[in-house]
Structure formats: structure tokens, C-alpha cells
Design an enzyme around this catalytic site. Sequence first.
Site, PDB file in Angstrom:
ATOM      1  N   HIS A 124       0.847  -1.106  -0.030  1.00 50.98           N
ATOM      2  CA  HIS A 124       0.169   0.052   0.076  1.00 50.98           C
ATOM      3  C   HIS A 124       0.854   1.396   0.080  1.00 50.98           C
ATOM      4  O   HIS A 124       1.651   1.627   0.983  1.00 50.98           O
ATOM      5  CB  HIS A 124      -0.940  -0.090   1.198  1.00 50.98           C
ATOM      6  N   ASP A 183       0.236   5.309  -1.456  1.00 49.33           N
ATOM      7  CA  ASP A 183      -0.953   6.459  -1.491  1.00 49.33           C
ATOM      8  C   ASP A 183      -0.040   7.709  -2.497  1.00 49.33           C
ATOM      9  O   ASP A 183      -0.988   8.610  -2.899  1.00 49.33           O
ATOM     10  CB  ASP A 183      -1.289   7.191  -0.485  1.00 49.33           C
ATOM     11  N   HIS A 189      -2.954  -3.231   4.456  1.00 50.83           N
ATOM     12  CA  HIS A 189      -2.090  -2.274   5.355  1.00 50.83           C
ATOM     13  C   HIS A 189      -2.661  -2.309   6.711  1.00 50.83           C
ATOM     14  O   HIS A 189      -3.674  -1.540   6.826  1.00 50.83           O
ATOM     15  CB  HIS A 189      -1.888  -0.812   4.875  1.00 50.83           C
ATOM     16  N   HIS A 208      -9.362  -2.125   6.959  1.00 51.64           N
ATOM     17  CA  HIS A 208     -10.272  -0.859   7.002  1.00 51.64           C
ATOM     18  C   HIS A 208     -11.741  -1.368   7.248  1.00 51.64           C
ATOM     19  O   HIS A 208     -12.473  -0.820   7.518  1.00 51.64           O
ATOM     20  CB  HIS A 208     -10.407   0.052   5.815  1.00 51.64           C
ATOM     21  N   HIS A 268     -13.545   1.872   3.053  1.00 48.02           N
ATOM     22  CA  HIS A 268     -12.849   2.633   3.662  1.00 48.02           C
ATOM     23  C   HIS A 268     -13.003   2.858   5.182  1.00 48.02           C
ATOM     24  O   HIS A 268     -13.466   2.021   6.080  1.00 48.02           O
ATOM     25  CB  HIS A 268     -12.204   3.791   2.812  1.00 48.02           C
ATOM     26  N   GLU A 281      -9.142   1.526  -2.866  1.00 53.71           N
ATOM     27  CA  GLU A 281      -9.263   1.729  -1.457  1.00 53.71           C
ATOM     28  C   GLU A 281     -10.784   2.091  -1.105  1.00 53.71           C
ATOM     29  O   GLU A 281     -10.837   3.504  -1.102  1.00 53.71           O
ATOM     30  CB  GLU A 281      -8.154   2.610  -0.874  1.00 53.71           C
ATOM     31  N   ASP A 338       2.017   1.865   3.646  1.00 55.80           N
ATOM     32  CA  ASP A 338       0.884   3.059   3.837  1.00 55.80           C
ATOM     33  C   ASP A 338       1.930   4.399   3.737  1.00 55.80           C
ATOM     34  O   ASP A 338       1.405   5.328   3.951  1.00 55.80           O
ATOM     35  CB  ASP A 338       0.165   3.100   4.952  1.00 55.80           C
TER      36      ASP A 338
HETATM   37 ZN   LIG Z   1      -5.805   2.845   4.373  1.00 59.22          ZN
END
Ligand SMILES: [Zn+2]
Length: 460
Positions: A82, A84, A276, A255, A214, A187, A383
Site C-alpha cells: 500500500h 498513496d 495495510h 479498513h 474505507h 481503497e 502506507d
Molecule cells: Zn488506508
Amino acid sequence: MSGERDCLEASKALDITLLTRLDTQLLPRSSMRAPAHRSRLRQFPLTFVLLTMASSVAAQSSDPALEHARKLLNSAPLIDGHNDLPWEIREAKDAPRDVAAYDIRRPAPKQTDLPRLKEGKVAAQFWSIYIPGEIKDSGYARVQLEQFDIARRMIAHYPDRLALALTAADIERDFKRGRLASLLGMEGGHAIENSLGALRSYYELGARYMTLTHNVTLDWADAALDTARHDGLTEFGKEVVREMNRLGMLVDLSHVAPSVMSDALNVSEAPVIFSHSAARALTEHPRNVPDSILARLPKNGGVVMVTFVPAFVSPEAAAWDTQYQREWDRWKATVSDTSEQRRLADEWKSAHPQPRATLKQVADHIEHVRQVAGVDHVGIGSDFDGIDTVPEGLEDASKFPQLFAELIRRGWSDADLKKLAGGNLLRALRGAEATAARLQKTRQPSTKTIEELDGVRPKA
Ligand SMILES: [Zn+2]
């Protein structure tokens, strides 16, 4: 999600307009990158620069565990679950959505760029194509499609370094030819807007995992950080899992609430992942995975990719986070001006600095998952670029070998480290691919609707 993503990771519901504001308050990226850096560098005599480089190489090679880790990661692919970066590119202040302007050949403002990924020995990256679940003013599809576009343009922009990967075989191919295998992970199941047709279309665009939620509870699944409304997955939620199995898209349980983890494990015919998350037995945070779920992974074949989010790996950082959220809720309830809310948050944070998480704590979580689920069910999901604070020792994408060095010092075998690095994820992805091939022989694409399966939908 940038800006306050670690807080967003942990929060019940942050206001999306405020989040957008926070993102735009970051320093201008162009002022933070290489030109300034290079001009500073020019002010030093060359001998100084060479000496500094030599001493840093000497320091690195004097650590046998680190040398061992680097060698190991040259021979076995490291797959990070993961990152972003695509959202960072979307929110870049000077040139939003411009992959050329957000030049990752140069030092980037957050934790990820090509030089650091290379130093970190990252062989494959699931790029998160996150979209906020809190969007109220337009459908999710536009934002989701734009994030596919950004991620795919980014991958295409560096053909000598990145390659779009869609299968386990692609990851191995790219590792052999020295490209960073780039996979796409959605996500938040809110993106499919209760449509299995949309899910299939996103698979066609390259999505190879989707977190079922999420931070917002959906019509068909409860989120870890929101109010539970379904006690797990609804019938439609289960159909989403079945359709993901049929497509070969990994079911990602980061999540979601534990009840959803449990329901998904009951329904899924393919290995699941947690792209993650960390271990709840070590840090009591709702985003983490309870032991009861970890114990079910051997039968399923899935993988928990242990994350570096400070509030998930450090109990002290988690306690700080809870306190911060409490304050945040109070400001939201009592202060209407978002910039004043922000000022109060900054003031509170400088008076109460978040306790640092550490690399050793991340290693503890990895060892806990190994202990309860087994060494075949643990991986890594940093992450990076979704967090503003980082553990000490794992500051950016260049630091993965340091984590492996710590595990080497703790006595991990090469065979087990290779499983952790990427072997387990490759096995899970292959398992999902084989399940899809089998199911597609007997099962047509599902045309079920949420109305058919769940009846009148409860209103959010
Ligand atoms: Zn996340």
C-alpha cells in the site's frame, strides 16, 4: 490520501472539505524539490561531498545484517501492499494531477520517489487508487476513474522504471528485468456504488485488490472506524466477494470491521489480503486484525501485510490518536470555521507531540502475525504517502532493508524473509488467479442487485 491521512486512517469521519483544505496547505512542491537541493549542494566543496558519501557507504557496509538484507532483497522480490502516491499527485498544490510536474525522479516531498524506492529494494508496489468515502457532492465514479487515470499515467511516464502489472507472473517478469511492477489497489468499496458492473469495469482498468470499505460504513459492509449497521456483510456484500473471486481481484480486508473480516473469510473461495493493517493484540486499534481472524488465515491462504502507520503499531501513538480525535470532535461540534478548527488542531499538536512509533515495533507486529497466523501469512504494506508521521527507522521508501536487517538480527531465516518480502503475496495472488479461472468455467458474471439481495436498503 495526503495531508492528514494518518489521522484520516484513524478518524471516525473527517470533513472532506477540510481534508482538501489541509492537503492544499502543504508547502508548494516545486519549492521542496531538487533545484533547491541541488543549489545547496553546489555550495559545498566536492571533497566534502565525496567524503560524506564515502563515510555513509562505510557506515552502511559495516552493518552485516543490513548487507545481508540488501543481498536477500536482490534475489527475492519485495512487494509493498500500500502506497498513496497517486492521491499525492492529485492533490499537489502547484500542478494538481500532473504526473510530469510531480517528478519522482527527484526527491519528492513525502516518503516516495524513484531513488528511494530503488534504495529500498522495492520490486513491486500496489499503488492505492484511494478515493474518499466522505464525498457528498458528486458520484464516486468520476473521482475513481480520475485516480485510475493518474496512476496509469504515472506508470506510463517512467517506462524505463515502472511497468503496469496485472498478474503474479507480471511481477516476476518485471523483477527479472529491473522494472518496478506497479499494481493498482482500490481503497474503498464505496467506489462501486452498489454495482457489480462497475466492479467488473474497474477490474478491466487494472484493479487487483479492493478494500471492501474505507472509513465509512457502506450499504453492504461495516467499516472498522464507523458505526456498524449490518453486523458484517449483507447478502449483496457477500455477492461482491463472490464476484471478486470470479474476477480474480483480491478481497482486501484492511479498513473493515472484524465482523466483515469474518463474513468475508466464510464466503471467499480465494485467499484474502490485508494490504495495510497491524496486530490488534499488540495495539488495541480498531483498524488492526484480531488474533481470532489471524488464526483463520492458514485455512484461507491469505496474507496480513503489516503496516507502518504509527497509531496502528505503537500503543502510545494509538492513545495519542484517540485523544486527538476526541479533541477534534469537540472542535467540530463547537467551532464552525474550518481554518479556526485547523488552527486549534495545530496548536494542540504542538503542545502534545505524537509519541514516535519505532521500526522495532513494526518488527514486533510482523513477529506476532507470524506467531499466530504462521510465516506463510505475513507481508508488508507500508502506507507510505498516506501518513504524515513515520516510525523511527522507517522514515521513507528507502528504509525497507533496515526492517529486514532487524528481523535477521532476531534470527529469521532467509527462506522466511523471502516469504515475508513477497513470496506470500505472490502465492495469494496466484491463488486468486487460479480460483478465478476455475469459477469462470461454471459461473457467469453476476447480475444481482442490492435491491434484489438486501431488499429495501437502509439509509445512511
Ligand atoms: Zn488506508
